[in-house]
Design a protein around this motif. Structure first.
Motif, mmCIF file in Angstrom:
data_model
loop_
_atom_site.group_PDB
_atom_site.id
_atom_site.type_symbol
_atom_site.label_atom_id
_atom_site.label_comp_id
_atom_site.label_asym_id
_atom_site.label_seq_id
_atom_site.Cartn_x
_atom_site.Cartn_y
_atom_site.Cartn_z
ATOM 1 N N ILE A 143 7.962 0.938 -9.928
ATOM 2 C CA ILE A 143 8.990 0.669 -8.909
ATOM 3 C C ILE A 143 10.368 0.598 -9.562
ATOM 4 C CG2 ILE A 143 9.884 -1.102 -7.342
ATOM 5 C CD1 ILE A 143 6.959 -1.729 -6.617
ATOM 6 N N VAL A 144 10.461 -0.145 -10.651
ATOM 7 C CA VAL A 144 11.752 -0.279 -11.340
ATOM 8 C C VAL A 144 12.202 1.069 -11.897
ATOM 9 C CG1 VAL A 144 12.923 -1.371 -13.285
ATOM 10 C CG2 VAL A 144 11.400 -2.715 -11.838
ATOM 11 N N ALA A 145 11.281 1.811 -12.515
ATOM 12 C CA ALA A 145 11.641 3.114 -13.083
ATOM 13 C C ALA A 145 12.091 4.080 -11.997
ATOM 14 C CB ALA A 145 10.452 3.689 -13.849
ATOM 15 N N TRP A 146 11.415 4.077 -10.863
ATOM 16 C CA TRP A 146 11.787 4.996 -9.785
ATOM 17 C C TRP A 146 13.153 4.641 -9.213
ATOM 18 C CZ3 TRP A 146 10.538 9.614 -8.435
ATOM 19 C CH2 TRP A 146 10.963 10.110 -7.213
ATOM 20 N N GLN A 147 13.419 3.358 -9.023
ATOM 21 C CA GLN A 147 14.718 2.958 -8.492
ATOM 22 C C GLN A 147 15.836 3.290 -9.483
ATOM 23 O OE1 GLN A 147 15.265 2.148 -5.458
ATOM 24 N NE2 GLN A 147 13.176 1.762 -4.803
ATOM 25 N N LEU A 154 0.818 -1.210 0.000
ATOM 26 C CA LEU A 154 0.000 0.000 0.000
ATOM 27 C C LEU A 154 0.853 1.263 0.000
ATOM 28 C CD1 LEU A 154 -2.757 -1.136 2.500
ATOM 29 C CD2 LEU A 154 -2.818 -1.160 0.006
ATOM 30 N N THR A 155 2.161 1.110 -0.066
ATOM 31 C CA THR A 155 3.074 2.245 -0.103
ATOM 32 C C THR A 155 3.290 2.671 -1.553
ATOM 33 O OG1 THR A 155 4.197 1.324 1.819
ATOM 34 C CG2 THR A 155 5.363 3.028 0.610
ATOM 35 N N GLU A 156 3.307 3.952 -1.785
ATOM 36 C CA GLU A 156 3.539 4.478 -3.131
ATOM 37 C C GLU A 156 4.921 4.053 -3.619
ATOM 38 O OE1 GLU A 156 2.547 6.248 -6.564
ATOM 39 O OE2 GLU A 156 1.223 6.123 -4.833
ATOM 40 N N ALA A 157 5.054 3.807 -4.916
ATOM 41 C CA ALA A 157 6.304 3.280 -5.486
ATOM 42 C C ALA A 157 7.495 4.197 -5.217
ATOM 43 C CB ALA A 157 6.137 3.064 -6.986
ATOM 44 N N SER A 181 11.485 -2.447 -2.139
ATOM 45 C CA SER A 181 11.262 -2.696 -3.564
ATOM 46 C C SER A 181 11.799 -4.067 -3.964
ATOM 47 C CB SER A 181 11.892 -1.602 -4.423
ATOM 48 O OG SER A 181 13.298 -1.654 -4.357
ATOM 49 N N GLN A 182 12.913 -4.475 -3.374
ATOM 50 C CA GLN A 182 13.449 -5.791 -3.694
ATOM 51 C C GLN A 182 12.550 -6.907 -3.181
ATOM 52 O OE1 GLN A 182 17.456 -5.650 -2.209
ATOM 53 N NE2 GLN A 182 18.246 -4.878 -4.159
ATOM 54 N N TYR A 183 11.970 -6.736 -2.001
ATOM 55 C CA TYR A 183 11.019 -7.730 -1.495
ATOM 56 C C TYR A 183 9.805 -7.841 -2.420
ATOM 57 C CZ TYR A 183 13.161 -8.617 3.064
ATOM 58 O OH TYR A 183 14.000 -9.008 4.078
#
Length: 157
Positions: free
Chosen positions: A138-142, A19-22, A30-32
């Motif tokens: 998530i991937v784009a943000w990281q 429920l956390t924003e990316a 993010s890895q989990y």
């Protein structure tokens, strides 16, 4: 019993931040999340790939070879996302469950399934697209942050 640990895992902010924003996820969170999604998608496509190769050996239909190739591409993409946070690979794994659901919808229409069955598949399709979009974000943000590699050489002060 093993199921006594389920509430602790489900409500753990570190391991299940669904429920956390990316953009607010830490690298570990993010890895989990990507690992859980990768296990789900990899298991699905591992089964599809195994069934495709066994059926291809039985009747040499090229459609099963296509499913096998798609399975290998998806599983390779999962490893690319997990190791290097590749953006193109994240798009592939984001759309992978939706491809299976679209195939199920097609087969349902072809076999004149009930309206309820098709409605459930359409809802699953929309949910898979929504969650796939989250995985890509998530991937784009990281990658945007440059925070996609754990540096084990950093010393704590």
């Amino acid at each position: 019993m093993w199921f006594s640990k389920i509430p602790g895992y489900i409500f753990d902010k570190q391991k299940t931040p669904y429920l956390t924003e990316a953009k607010e996820l830490t690298l570990a969170q993010s890895q989990y999340e990507l690992a859980a999604y990768g296990v789900f998608t990899g298991s699905l496509y591992g089964i599809i790939g195994l069934a495709a190769i066994l059926t291809f050996f039985e009747n040499n239909n090229p459609i099963y070879l296509g499913w096998l190739i798609l399975s290998v591409v998806v599983i390779y993409s999962i490893f690319s996302v997990m190791r290097k946070y590749e953006l193109i690979a994240s798009y592939i794994i984001s759309l992978a469950p939706a491809v299976v659901i679209v195939f199920c919808i097609f087969e349902g229409i072809k076999n004149s399934s009930s309206f309820l069955t098709l409605t459930v598949f359409i809802c699953l399709f929309l949910l898979s697209l929504k969650y796939g979009w989250r995985v890509s974000r998530i991937v784009a943000w990281q990658r945007f942050n440059g925070d996609f590699e754990i540096d084990n050489n950093k010393k704590k002060a």
